[in-house]
Design a protein around this motif. Structure first.
Motif, PDB file in Angstrom:
ATOM      1  N   ASN A   1      49.779  13.297 -25.411  1.00 40.90           N
ATOM      2  CA  ASN A   1      50.514  12.151 -25.964  1.00 40.90           C
ATOM      3  C   ASN A   1      50.824  11.098 -24.900  1.00 40.90           C
ATOM      4  O   ASN A   1      51.963  10.708 -24.691  1.00 40.90           O
ATOM      5  N   GLU A   2      49.776  10.635 -24.228  1.00 43.11           N
ATOM      6  CA  GLU A   2      49.935   9.616 -23.188  1.00 43.11           C
ATOM      7  C   GLU A   2      49.076   8.373 -23.479  1.00 43.11           C
ATOM      8  O   GLU A   2      48.659   7.672 -22.553  1.00 43.11           O
ATOM      9  N   ALA A   3      48.846   8.075 -24.757  1.00 45.04           N
ATOM     10  CA  ALA A   3      47.954   6.971 -25.126  1.00 45.04           C
ATOM     11  C   ALA A   3      48.406   5.636 -24.534  1.00 45.04           C
ATOM     12  O   ALA A   3      47.578   4.784 -24.192  1.00 45.04           O
ATOM     13  N   GLU A   4      49.722   5.446 -24.409  1.00 46.91           N
ATOM     14  CA  GLU A   4      50.234   4.166 -23.905  1.00 46.91           C
ATOM     15  C   GLU A   4      50.129   4.047 -22.384  1.00 46.91           C
ATOM     16  O   GLU A   4      50.266   2.944 -21.851  1.00 46.91           O
ATOM     17  N   ASN A   5      49.871   5.153 -21.707  1.00 45.56           N
ATOM     18  CA  ASN A   5      49.876   5.121 -20.241  1.00 45.56           C
ATOM     19  C   ASN A   5      48.496   5.124 -19.601  1.00 45.56           C
ATOM     20  O   ASN A   5      48.359   4.738 -18.438  1.00 45.56           O
TER      21      ASN A   5
END
Length: 366
Positions: free
Chosen positions: A17-21
């Motif tokens: 869950n690191e799509a934004e990073n």
């Protein structure tokens, strides 16, 4: 036909869950390593937020971006191992994908490793000039306690053994590979304690940053995973750390059993059979849920698999209980003392329950 020079540095970063990073990290790494042939390998544990899809989209535009998409497997340490094995570069860095590690020191770490007198360079929050940033007092205290435990129990002296930010020579990693536990959420200590000969290492200071996007993957159970790693480093050649965890959970079940038995037997007078049956049911269920949360955290059952796992665990333990009684009775009838007979029955049952539940309860679920 265009030929690209191979990467000299692979940066492995586990994600969930690191799509934004991920785009921010790739941009930051590129700015930190001018003139370096680098690649970044995201090892994603099938994130529901679309992290893998985001990385694939970036990889279509930039050949330096790669993805290892894992399905049905979890765990930071094992993700790091798989990412490193998927690369060919002579130098490999491991760092988090949440932008809390300072990518600006990657160049310094690589230059230090290239000097040839060290095998491992650690990004350290505790070396002179480093900082934990805005950590709470409790988190700083817990980190210090974990550091002291690591030094005393593994005899590996690192100022920041809990760091997830380091760079290593490939040959050093491959030498440690056969002895790696891949237990828990930090691979650095595992790596340093698994090499056949002492690792030459140096620590480079940096300041730990706050997370910009997403939520932290750390919770109260990481301490348990850390204890499992230390146990594995101390006793892993004799007894698997997962088995030790299973035994400890079983010990807690004994406490639960007697607590429920005492409560019900006092409440229902002389109806001992009912109290014993209820206590057994509650203790077995307690063992199942604790093992699911602690011992088999990387294979944790959820949804319908949780119910089916509870059923199979109870069946396994029922069979184990019958074996316990049978073995103990056999030994006692052959002139062994009752304590020895009882302990033998318990030992056989514990091994049975562990082995069979590993096969039938916590096998990989798809």
């Amino acid at each position: 036909m265009t030929h690209y020079l191979p990467a000299e540095l692979s940066i492995v970063t586990p994600t969930f869950n690191e799509a934004e990073n991920v785009a921010l990290l790739v941009e930051a790494v590129g700015a930190a390593l001018p003139g370096v042939r680098w690649e970044i390998i995201f090892v994603d544990d099938n994130s529901p937020d679309g992290t893998s899809a985001k990385v694939r989209e970036m990889a279509q535009r930039d050949a330096r971006v790669r993805i290892v998409h894992r399905y049905g497997r979890r765990g930071l340490s094992s993700a790091c191992v798989e990412g490193i094995l998927a690369s060919a570069a002579p130098y490999v860095a491991v760092m988090d994908s949440d932008m809390q590690h300072d990518e600006a020191i990657l160049g310094t770490m690589l230059a230090r490793l290239k000097q040839g007198d060290v095998d491992l360079v650690i990004g350290s929050r505790y070396a002179e000039g480093g900082s934990t940033g805005e950590w709470s007092k409790y988190r700083r205290w817990a980190s210090r306690v974990a550091t002291r435990l690591a030094s005393r129990l593994t005899r590996v002296h690192i100022d920041d053994p809990m760091s997830g930010f380091f760079m290593v020579r490939r040959e050093t990693f491959l030498a440690a590979l056969p002895n790696l536990s891949s237990v828990g959420f930090k691979i650095l200590l595992d790596l340093a304690a698994s090499t056949p000969k002492p690792v030459r290492m140096v620590e480079v200071p940096y300041t730990f940053r706050n997370r910009l996007h997403g939520t932290s993957k750390l919770d109260s159970l990481v301490l348990w995973e850390y204890v499992q790693l230390l146990l594995d480093k101390m006793f892993g050649r004799l007894v698997p750390a997962r088995f030790l965890s299973f035994v400890l959970v079983g010990g807690s079940g004994v406490v639960v059993h007697f607590a429920v038995l005492s409560l019900l037997f006092a409440g229902f007078g002389d109806n001992f059979a009912f109290a014993q049956a209820a206590a057994t049911f509650v203790a077995t269920s307690s063992n199942f849920f604790l093992n699911n949360k602690l011992t088999y955290r990387d294979q944790r059952l959820r949804g319908r698999w949780l119910f089916l796992g509870w059923v199979t665990f109870n069946l396994v333990c029922l069979t184990g209980a019958l074996a316990n009684v049978g073995i103990a009775q056999y030994l006692f009838s052959h002139h062994n003392t009752w304590p020895i007979s009882a302990l033998a029955g318990i030992a056989v049952t514990t091994v049975w329950n562990y082995a069979m539940s590993s096969i039938f309860t916590w096998k990989n679920r798809r």
